[in-house]
Structure formats: structure tokens, C-alpha cells
Write a protein that holds these residues in place. Structure first.
Motif, PDB file in Angstrom:
ATOM      1  N   MET A   1       2.273  12.115  24.149  1.00 46.20           N
ATOM      2  CA  MET A   1       2.791  11.934  22.810  1.00 46.20           C
ATOM      3  C   MET A   1       3.968  10.969  22.858  1.00 46.20           C
ATOM      4  N   THR A   2       4.024  10.046  21.885  1.00 44.85           N
ATOM      5  CA  THR A   2       5.160   9.145  21.806  1.00 44.85           C
ATOM      6  C   THR A   2       6.317   9.864  21.141  1.00 44.85           C
ATOM      7  N   ASN A   3       7.507   9.268  21.250  1.00 45.44           N
ATOM      8  CA  ASN A   3       8.687   9.845  20.613  1.00 45.44           C
ATOM      9  C   ASN A   3       8.951   9.044  19.346  1.00 45.44           C
ATOM     10  N   PRO A   4       8.358   9.444  18.202  1.00 45.48           N
ATOM     11  CA  PRO A   4       8.473   8.651  16.979  1.00 45.48           C
ATOM     12  C   PRO A   4       9.888   8.661  16.423  1.00 45.48           C
ATOM     13  N   ASP A   5      10.233   7.566  15.758  1.00 48.36           N
ATOM     14  CA  ASP A   5      11.522   7.436  15.098  1.00 48.36           C
ATOM     15  C   ASP A   5      11.360   7.946  13.665  1.00 48.36           C
ATOM     16  N   PRO A   6      11.949   9.098  13.330  1.00 44.06           N
ATOM     17  CA  PRO A   6      11.760   9.652  11.990  1.00 44.06           C
ATOM     18  C   PRO A   6      12.362   8.799  10.872  1.00 44.06           C
ATOM     19  N   ALA A   7      13.169   7.807  11.244  1.00 42.50           N
ATOM     20  CA  ALA A   7      13.745   6.924  10.231  1.00 42.50           C
ATOM     21  C   ALA A   7      12.879   5.681  10.013  1.00 42.50           C
ATOM     22  N   GLU A  12       5.220   0.806   8.815  1.00 44.10           N
ATOM     23  CA  GLU A  12       5.375   0.036  10.049  1.00 44.10           C
ATOM     24  C   GLU A  12       4.864   0.782  11.278  1.00 44.10           C
ATOM     25  N   LEU A  13       4.434   2.017  11.113  1.00 39.66           N
ATOM     26  CA  LEU A  13       4.018   2.825  12.251  1.00 39.66           C
ATOM     27  C   LEU A  13       2.577   2.542  12.646  1.00 39.66           C
ATOM     28  N   GLY A  14       2.349   2.508  13.949  1.00 42.73           N
ATOM     29  CA  GLY A  14       0.996   2.454  14.463  1.00 42.73           C
ATOM     30  C   GLY A  14       0.355   3.820  14.342  1.00 42.73           C
ATOM     31  N   TYR A  15      -0.934   3.876  14.651  1.00 40.38           N
ATOM     32  CA  TYR A  15      -1.652   5.136  14.496  1.00 40.38           C
ATOM     33  C   TYR A  15      -1.047   6.253  15.347  1.00 40.38           C
ATOM     34  N   GLU A  16      -0.836   5.986  16.627  1.00 39.76           N
ATOM     35  CA  GLU A  16      -0.352   7.034  17.526  1.00 39.76           C
ATOM     36  C   GLU A  16       1.029   7.533  17.121  1.00 39.76           C
ATOM     37  N   ALA A  17       1.918   6.615  16.746  1.00 38.23           N
ATOM     38  CA  ALA A  17       3.265   7.018  16.332  1.00 38.23           C
ATOM     39  C   ALA A  17       3.212   7.861  15.060  1.00 38.23           C
ATOM     40  N   ALA A  18       2.380   7.452  14.093  1.00 35.89           N
ATOM     41  CA  ALA A  18       2.249   8.214  12.845  1.00 35.89           C
ATOM     42  C   ALA A  18       1.647   9.587  13.120  1.00 35.89           C
ATOM     43  N   ARG A  19       0.628   9.639  13.972  1.00 36.13           N
ATOM     44  CA  ARG A  19      -0.005  10.909  14.302  1.00 36.13           C
ATOM     45  C   ARG A  19       0.975  11.847  15.006  1.00 36.13           C
ATOM     46  N   ASP A  20       1.726  11.311  15.960  1.00 34.27           N
ATOM     47  CA  ASP A  20       2.664  12.145  16.710  1.00 34.27           C
ATOM     48  C   ASP A  20       3.775  12.684  15.814  1.00 34.27           C
ATOM     49  N   GLU A  21       4.255  11.833  14.918  1.00 29.53           N
ATOM     50  CA  GLU A  21       5.292  12.324  14.007  1.00 29.53           C
ATOM     51  C   GLU A  21       4.714  13.343  13.031  1.00 29.53           C
ATOM     52  N   LEU A  22       3.481  13.129  12.595  1.00 32.79           N
ATOM     53  CA  LEU A  22       2.835  14.095  11.700  1.00 32.79           C
ATOM     54  C   LEU A  22       2.720  15.459  12.377  1.00 32.79           C
ATOM     55  N   TRP A  43       7.396  17.642   3.785  1.00 31.02           N
ATOM     56  CA  TRP A  43       6.048  17.565   3.222  1.00 31.02           C
ATOM     57  C   TRP A  43       5.755  16.150   2.726  1.00 31.02           C
ATOM     58  N   GLU A  44       6.714  15.538   2.033  1.00 33.37           N
ATOM     59  CA  GLU A  44       6.516  14.172   1.528  1.00 33.37           C
ATOM     60  C   GLU A  44       6.314  13.194   2.681  1.00 33.37           C
ATOM     61  N   ARG A  45       7.124  13.328   3.729  1.00 37.41           N
ATOM     62  CA  ARG A  45       6.976  12.462   4.907  1.00 37.41           C
ATOM     63  C   ARG A  45       5.623  12.712   5.575  1.00 37.41           C
ATOM     64  N   GLY A  46       5.253  13.971   5.705  1.00 36.74           N
ATOM     65  CA  GLY A  46       3.969  14.305   6.312  1.00 36.74           C
ATOM     66  C   GLY A  46       2.798  13.752   5.524  1.00 36.74           C
ATOM     67  N   ASN A  47       2.879  13.825   4.222  1.00 34.91           N
ATOM     68  CA  ASN A  47       1.825  13.286   3.370  1.00 34.91           C
ATOM     69  C   ASN A  47       1.702  11.773   3.561  1.00 34.91           C
ATOM     70  N   ALA A  48       2.835  11.087   3.611  1.00 32.38           N
ATOM     71  CA  ALA A  48       2.827   9.640   3.837  1.00 32.38           C
ATOM     72  C   ALA A  48       2.270   9.314   5.223  1.00 32.38           C
ATOM     73  N   LEU A  49       2.623  10.116   6.219  1.00 30.02           N
ATOM     74  CA  LEU A  49       2.110   9.899   7.576  1.00 30.02           C
ATOM     75  C   LEU A  49       0.602  10.128   7.636  1.00 30.02           C
ATOM     76  N   ALA A  50       0.120  11.156   6.953  1.00 30.10           N
ATOM     77  CA  ALA A  50      -1.321  11.418   6.919  1.00 30.10           C
ATOM     78  C   ALA A  50      -2.059  10.257   6.256  1.00 30.10           C
ATOM     79  N   ASP A  51      -1.488   9.717   5.182  1.00 30.63           N
ATOM     80  CA  ASP A  51      -2.093   8.559   4.516  1.00 30.63           C
ATOM     81  C   ASP A  51      -2.131   7.356   5.453  1.00 30.63           C
ATOM     82  N   ARG A  52      -1.057   7.157   6.223  1.00 29.61           N
ATOM     83  CA  ARG A  52      -0.993   6.043   7.169  1.00 29.61           C
ATOM     84  C   ARG A  52      -2.058   6.189   8.253  1.00 29.61           C
TER      85      ARG A  52
END
Length: 82
Positions: A1-7, A12-22, A43-52
Motif C-alpha cells: 500500500m502506498t502512503n497517500p497524501d490526504p491533502a 491528481e491521484l493515480g489509481y493505487e493512491a486513490a484506492r489506498d486512501e479510500l 465520507w465526502e473524501r471517500g466518495n470523491a476517491l471512489a469516483d476517481r
């Protein structure tokens, strides 16, 4: 798992970074330790990450479909021209 930047902006996130943060967001929501406001933000961030993630997966599917559609026909045409 990558260490995603929550900010990082979700767009701008790639698939793996978005998935890991989700995954991290889901764990944080499931733990139940956040306030209502924090839970809504998660929840809002998670929804955006799922869409990404879905955007990345749809793009990958389109590329595979295009490769399948042009692969065998292109190979037959190239063989005929050789």
C-alpha cells in the motif's frame, strides 16, 4: 500500500493512491471515533476517491476494449501486407 497524501487533490491521484486512501478512509469511518463533522468530511473524501477509482477503471476498460477491437484485425492486415 502506498502512503497517500490526504491533502492531495483527488483529481491528481493515480489509481493505487486513490484506492489506498479510500481504504484508509473506510477504516476511519468504520472505527467510529470521528465526530459527525469529521465523519461527513471523510465520507465526502471517500466518495470523491471512489469516483476517481471508477474513472481510472473505466479508462483502463476503454483501453482494453480498444486493444481487443484493433488487435486481431490489425495483426491480420499487417500479415497480409508483409
Amino acid at each position: 500500500m502506498t502512503n497517500p497524501d490526504p491533502a492531495a487533490p483527488v483529481a491528481e491521484l493515480g489509481y493505487e493512491a486513490a484506492r489506498d486512501e479510500l481504504v484508509r478512509v473506510v477504516h476511519a469511518l468504520e472505527s467510529g471515533g470521528a465526530s459527525l463533522e469529521e465523519s461527513l468530511a471523510l465520507w465526502e473524501r471517500g466518495n470523491a476517491l471512489a469516483d476517481r477509482c471508477e474513472e481510472w477503471l473505466q479508462g483502463a476498460k476503454a483501453r482494453l476494449d480498444a486493444a481487443r477491437a484493433s488487435g486481431p484485425a490489425a495483426t491480420v492486415q499487417e500479415a497480409g501486407q508483409a
